[in-house]
Design an enzyme around this catalytic site. Structure first.
Site, PDB file in Angstrom:
ATOM      1  N   ALA A  66       0.588  -7.666  -2.383  1.00 31.35           N
ATOM      2  CA  ALA A  66       0.809  -8.985  -2.864  1.00 31.35           C
ATOM      3  C   ALA A  66       2.288  -8.889  -2.395  1.00 31.35           C
ATOM      4  CB  ALA A  66       1.329  -8.757  -3.722  1.00 31.35           C
ATOM      5  N   GLY A 109      -1.519  -4.707  -4.328  1.00 31.65           N
ATOM      6  CA  GLY A 109      -2.783  -5.943  -5.001  1.00 31.65           C
ATOM      7  C   GLY A 109      -4.175  -6.271  -4.163  1.00 31.65           C
ATOM      8  N   GLU A 112      -5.760  -3.285  -5.250  1.00 28.08           N
ATOM      9  CA  GLU A 112      -6.462  -4.234  -7.363  1.00 28.08           C
ATOM     10  C   GLU A 112      -7.227  -5.623  -6.751  1.00 28.08           C
ATOM     11  OE1 GLU A 112      -1.921  -5.146  -7.669  1.00 28.08           O
ATOM     12  OE2 GLU A 112      -1.996  -3.323  -9.673  1.00 28.08           O
ATOM     13  N   GLU A 132       3.066   0.473  -5.001  1.00 19.56           N
ATOM     14  CA  GLU A 132       4.372   0.413  -5.221  1.00 19.56           C
ATOM     15  C   GLU A 132       5.182   0.557  -6.129  1.00 19.56           C
ATOM     16  OE1 GLU A 132       1.051  -0.549  -6.241  1.00 19.56           O
ATOM     17  OE2 GLU A 132       0.637  -2.350  -6.545  1.00 19.56           O
TER      18      GLU A 132
END
Ligand code: CO8
Length: 258
Positions: A66, A109, A112, A132
């Site tokens: 992300a 992300g 993911e 993360e």
């Protein structure tokens, strides 16, 4: 499909090839990428010319997570108020299959997003991770749940708690990815798999995807019943008649249902 700021899309032979295109930040996933990907899979679902998509990044990064700079200064109320990341759920509602073709980094992300796809084909250069924890957060786009279902609790805990990366060989061995190929074969291998899928009956493909996905949500006996009911329903399609008739007549089936 129109122009996108963060994506490049090519369509050929029943396959949509989607490239994440933010090279300066290793394809970090910001809200624009999320909005555009959700819009695009919706358009592809309604496009009778496409039967399967491939999503990929660059040679260096599928996506390095992300977008940290977009999140860094947000308050709790901003995150909660926007329901930050909830938009990604809609990506997983795509009815047509999406294959992730991963080379280089698939972190946070990025890992993911790859796991939100229906299966992952990895280049030998692929590196997966949920780092993360190093940023003072944890996975926020489904990683703690999906990675655990892919690789089991022990390996998922190791990945999420230490933030270490996993190479392609380990990803294959733990079941995170379906296939590992040489880096220069990645796109062709993924496109070939997508063309194969696109050549089958589209409603049968969509029902098969839906049924495999139910196995994550249902008990075994409910899932088997769901499978059997949809299996019965397939006998209402022309494509079932065509597929079985072609086998009996020893010819290639011509699937037509859309
Ligand atoms: N976000 C924003 N920018 C990024 C990101 C990212 N995730 N990753 C890389 N970049 C940028 C870098 O800042 C750099 O920009 P610049 O050139 O302006 O300095 C550029 O991309 C190139 O990166 P590097 O110079 O770092 O390239 P290296 O080859 O040296 O390193 C790495 C590559 C190892 C991938 C490194 O970039 C890295 O560690 N990136 C961050 C990986 C990471 O931590 N990802 C997880 C992000 S958090 C997340 O995904 C989920 C958060 C869940 C929150 C839940 C909220 C509800």
């Amino acid at each position: 499909y129109g122009d996108f700021e963060t994506l490049i899309v090519e369509k050929a032979d029943g396959v949509a090839l989607i490239r994440l295109n933010r090279p300066d930040v290793l394809n970090a996933l910001n809200s624009t990428v999320a909005r555009e990907l959700v819009e695009l899979v919706g358009l592809i679902d309604r496009d009778p010319e496409v039967g399967c998509s491939v999503i990929t990044g660059s040679e260096k990064a599928f996506a390095a997570g992300a977008d940290i700079s977009e999140m860094e200064t947000k308050s709790y109320m901003e995150m909660y108020g926007e329901d930050f990341f909830a938009v990604w759920e809609r990506f997983t509602h795509a009815r047509k299959p999406v294959i992730a073709a991963v080379a280089g980094y698939a972190l946070g992300g990025g890992c993911e997003l790859a796991m939100m796809c229906d299966f992952i084909i990895a280049a030998e250069t692929a590196k997966f991770g949920q780092p993360e924890i190093k940023l003072g957060v944890m996975p926020g786009m489904g990683g703690s749940q999906r990675l655990t279902r892919f690789v089991g609790k022990s390996v998922a805990m190791d990945m999420c708690l230490t933030g270490r990366m996993m190479d392609a060989a380990e990803a294959k061995q733990t079941g995170l990815v379906a296939r590992v190929v040489a880096a220069d074969q990645l796109i062709e291998e993924a496109k070939q798999a997508a063309r194969t899928i696109a050549g089958f009956s589209q409603p049968i493909v969509a029902m098969t995807k839906e049924t495999v996905n139910r196995s994550y949500e249902m008990t075994l006996s409910e899932g088997i019943r769901f499978e059997r009911r949809l299996f019965h329903a397939m006998f209402a399609t022309e494509d079932q008649k065509e597929g079985m008739n072609a086998f009996v007549e020893k010819r290639k089936a011509q699937f037509k249902d859309r």
